[in-house]
Design a protein around this motif. Sequence first.
Motif, PDB file in Angstrom:
ATOM      1  N   GLU A 112       6.663  -5.253  -3.767  1.00  0.00           N
ATOM      2  CA  GLU A 112       5.211  -5.143  -3.675  1.00  0.00           C
ATOM      3  C   GLU A 112       4.568  -6.290  -4.450  1.00  0.00           C
ATOM      4  OE1 GLU A 112       1.723  -1.887  -4.759  1.00  0.00           O
ATOM      5  OE2 GLU A 112       3.728  -1.639  -5.591  1.00  0.00           O
TER       6      GLU A 112
ATOM      7  N   HIS B  16       9.661  -1.677  -5.764  1.00  0.00           N
ATOM      8  CA  HIS B  16       9.191  -0.311  -5.599  1.00  0.00           C
ATOM      9  C   HIS B  16      10.333   0.578  -5.081  1.00  0.00           C
ATOM     10  CE1 HIS B  16       6.357   2.874  -4.984  1.00  0.00           C
ATOM     11  NE2 HIS B  16       5.335   2.082  -5.242  1.00  0.00           N
TER      12      HIS B  16
ATOM     13  N   HIS C 198      -2.487  -5.171  -2.057  1.00  0.00           N
ATOM     14  CA  HIS C 198      -1.060  -5.164  -2.370  1.00  0.00           C
ATOM     15  C   HIS C 198      -0.304  -5.374  -1.067  1.00  0.00           C
ATOM     16  CE1 HIS C 198      -1.775  -2.381  -6.092  1.00  0.00           C
ATOM     17  NE2 HIS C 198      -2.569  -3.424  -6.067  1.00  0.00           N
TER      18      HIS C 198
ATOM     19  N   THR D  92      10.537  -1.333  -1.214  1.00  0.00           N
ATOM     20  CA  THR D  92       9.818  -2.563  -0.875  1.00  0.00           C
ATOM     21  C   THR D  92       9.704  -3.438  -2.109  1.00  0.00           C
ATOM     22  OG1 THR D  92       7.651  -1.633  -1.424  1.00  0.00           O
ATOM     23  CG2 THR D  92       8.396  -1.387   0.861  1.00  0.00           C
TER      24      THR D  92
ATOM     25  N   ARG E 280       1.350  -7.458  -5.917  1.00  0.00           N
ATOM     26  CA  ARG E 280       0.151  -6.710  -6.319  1.00  0.00           C
ATOM     27  C   ARG E 280      -0.994  -7.620  -6.773  1.00  0.00           C
ATOM     28  NH1 ARG E 280       0.605  -1.553  -7.784  1.00  0.00           N
ATOM     29  NH2 ARG E 280      -0.648  -1.940  -9.642  1.00  0.00           N
TER      30      ARG E 280
ATOM     31  N   HIS F 236       3.329  -5.104   0.708  1.00  0.00           N
ATOM     32  CA  HIS F 236       4.674  -4.545   0.613  1.00  0.00           C
ATOM     33  C   HIS F 236       5.566  -5.212   1.652  1.00  0.00           C
ATOM     34  CE1 HIS F 236       4.099  -0.889  -1.951  1.00  0.00           C
ATOM     35  NE2 HIS F 236       2.835  -1.161  -1.662  1.00  0.00           N
TER      36      HIS F 236
ATOM     37  N   TYR G 234       9.495   3.328  -2.227  1.00  0.00           N
ATOM     38  CA  TYR G 234       9.291   2.842  -0.859  1.00  0.00           C
ATOM     39  C   TYR G 234      10.355   1.849  -0.403  1.00  0.00           C
ATOM     40  CZ  TYR G 234       4.681   4.854  -1.629  1.00  0.00           C
ATOM     41  OH  TYR G 234       3.650   5.701  -1.924  1.00  0.00           O
TER      42      TYR G 234
END
Length: 121
Positions: free
Chosen positions: A89, A82, A30, A87, A91, A32, A85
């Motif tokens: 992401e 996200h 993943h 961010t 994935r 970020h 966080y």
Amino acid sequence: PSGIEGMICLYEVCEVLKETHGLNMKSGIHYHIDFTDCFDKVTQKFIRDNNDWVLNSLKSWNYTGQYNKWICSTSKTAVKYHYRYKTVEFRIGEMSFDYELLIKRIIHAQNISRKLKANLV
């Protein structure tokens, strides 16, 4: 570290991992990308409005996994905004210790993120 120092560090880590570890091919990476400077502007409408071009851009990653639904959302999908966080992401990275592949994915994710940030204005 970020920038060139981070790229060098990633290269060195990849070289060590190739020598000392094996890959779990049932796993993935993943990526970020930091959005702390603008995450408060991300809305569900923004996510929907940018979904198609982001996913079209990511087709070149040839995601073959079954875990992540092919959509952008705030859930565990191909691309997750996200909130915890702050961010974006990505994935859908394949498991690899290949520096060239990893840096290619990182740069691509950063380019997508730059365009997303520009669309937030």
